[in-house]
Design an enzyme around this catalytic site. Structure first.
Site, mmCIF file in Angstrom:
data_model
loop_
_atom_site.group_PDB
_atom_site.id
_atom_site.type_symbol
_atom_site.label_atom_id
_atom_site.label_comp_id
_atom_site.label_asym_id
_atom_site.label_seq_id
_atom_site.Cartn_x
_atom_site.Cartn_y
_atom_site.Cartn_z
ATOM 1 N N ASN A 8 0.863 -1.186 0.000
ATOM 2 C CA ASN A 8 0.000 0.000 0.000
ATOM 3 C C ASN A 8 0.898 1.234 0.000
ATOM 4 O OD1 ASN A 8 -1.854 2.009 0.392
ATOM 5 N ND2 ASN A 8 -2.315 1.474 2.515
ATOM 6 N N LYS A 10 0.055 4.246 -0.302
ATOM 7 C CA LYS A 10 -0.628 5.418 0.273
ATOM 8 C C LYS A 10 -0.413 6.645 -0.622
ATOM 9 C CE LYS A 10 0.263 3.395 4.772
ATOM 10 N NZ LYS A 10 -0.011 3.494 6.181
ATOM 11 N N HIS A 89 -9.768 0.725 4.776
ATOM 12 C CA HIS A 89 -8.471 0.993 5.411
ATOM 13 C C HIS A 89 -8.699 1.967 6.568
ATOM 14 C CE1 HIS A 89 -4.392 2.308 6.139
ATOM 15 N NE2 HIS A 89 -3.987 1.238 5.476
ATOM 16 N N GLU A 91 -7.078 4.367 7.707
ATOM 17 C CA GLU A 91 -6.836 5.792 7.453
ATOM 18 C C GLU A 91 -8.045 6.443 6.802
ATOM 19 O OE1 GLU A 91 -3.068 5.390 5.441
ATOM 20 O OE2 GLU A 91 -2.143 4.803 7.343
ATOM 21 N N GLU A 161 -5.607 -5.366 10.428
ATOM 22 C CA GLU A 161 -4.638 -4.299 10.658
ATOM 23 C C GLU A 161 -5.015 -3.530 11.922
ATOM 24 O OE1 GLU A 161 -2.580 -2.947 6.863
ATOM 25 O OE2 GLU A 161 -4.519 -1.995 6.812
ATOM 26 N N GLY A 167 1.651 2.406 10.738
ATOM 27 C CA GLY A 167 2.515 3.573 10.615
ATOM 28 C C GLY A 167 3.123 4.036 11.932
ATOM 29 N N SER A 203 2.924 -1.883 10.507
ATOM 30 C CA SER A 203 4.357 -1.734 10.809
ATOM 31 C C SER A 203 5.170 -2.979 10.484
ATOM 32 C CB SER A 203 4.559 -1.314 12.268
ATOM 33 O OG SER A 203 4.059 -0.005 12.468
#
Ligand code: PEP
Length: 241
Positions: A8, A10, A89, A91, A161, A167, A203
């Site tokens: 990904n 991003k 996701h 985010e 996740e 991150g 991560s």
């Protein structure tokens, strides 16, 4: 067969960097899944044409083509060469306030256009600390009950996740990932998604990928930051076999 590695990217990279990264991976005969930003889809499609790499998008509009300024429809993604799309996701759930109702509309649109969704699920730190992690993941997976059994089999993967691991440099331990993968797999089996791979994300780096890949029930990895550099992505992919 090796385990899946999904990258990904991003909101990172420009065309030159994306082309270089994708071309190198294609030239090495790798079979990773790449999720570049919208403006990079065509570049990556060209760079990976005829290779074993697969191309996906990071988001999809819940609407069909029309007057939706700034949106990218499922049909546009297919036209750009994508065969998969990330949905849910964290985010987007948390920074963009995407609700289950919206995610369901996105899933419907993706599936109708022939895109295979990669559904991301995972609890926040507060939810984990409150002892609610299992319920959150179960509920997020339960969204697929609103889809037909045939549609549920069209997902390319589900990714567990934990939000606190994305991150942050703080990955889930093998025991934490293993416990949640057991639960998610059992849930997916009852939802008719027994054949859909279950990835871990959060991560993942070259130095922890081996341990996470060895966890029973981890069918592969969804990698963010560490997927932006050829060397680290290669190392993770080598570990995935
Ligand atoms: C992700 O974007 O899905 C992700 C897991 O990111 P990172 O590897 O950077 O934590």
């Amino acid at each position: 067969m090796g385990k899946i590695v999904a990258a990904n990217w991003k909101m990172n990279l420009r065309r030159d960097a994306a082309r270089a990264l994708a071309s190198s991976l294609a030239g090495q005969g790798r079979d990773l899944w790449l999720f570049p930003g919208f403006t990079l889809l065509e570049t990556v499609r060209q760079a990976t044409s005829g290779s074993s790499l697969k191309l996906g998008a990071q988001d999809v509009s819940p609407e069909v083509d029309g007057a939706f300024t700034g949106d990218i429809s499922a049909e546009m993604l297919v036209d750009a060469g994508a065969t998969m799309v990330l949905v849910g996701h964290s985010e987007r759930r948390h920074s963009h306030g995407e609700t289950s109702a919206l995610l369901l509309r996105k899933l419907h649109r993706a599936l109708a256009a022939g895109l295979a969704p990669l559904l991301c699920v995972g609890e926040t730190l507060a939810q984990r600390q409150a002892g609610r992690a299992e319920k959150v993941v179960r509920d997020q997976l339960g969204l697929v009950k609103k889809l037909t059994p045939a549609a549920r089999e069209q997902f390319c993967a589900v990714a567990y996740e934990p939000v606190w691991a994305i991150g942050t440099g703080q990955n889930a331990t093998a025991a934490q990932a293993g416990a949640m993968h057991n639960l998610a797999r059992a849930e997916m089996n009852t939802l008719g998604m027994g054949t859909v791979p279950l990835l871990y994300g959060g991560s993942v780096k070259p130095d922890n990928a081996g341990e996470l890949l060895a966890v029973a029930g981890v069918d592969g990895l969804l990698v963010g930051g560490a997927s932006l550099e050829l060397e680290s992505l290669q190392t993770i992919d080598d570990l995935a076999g």
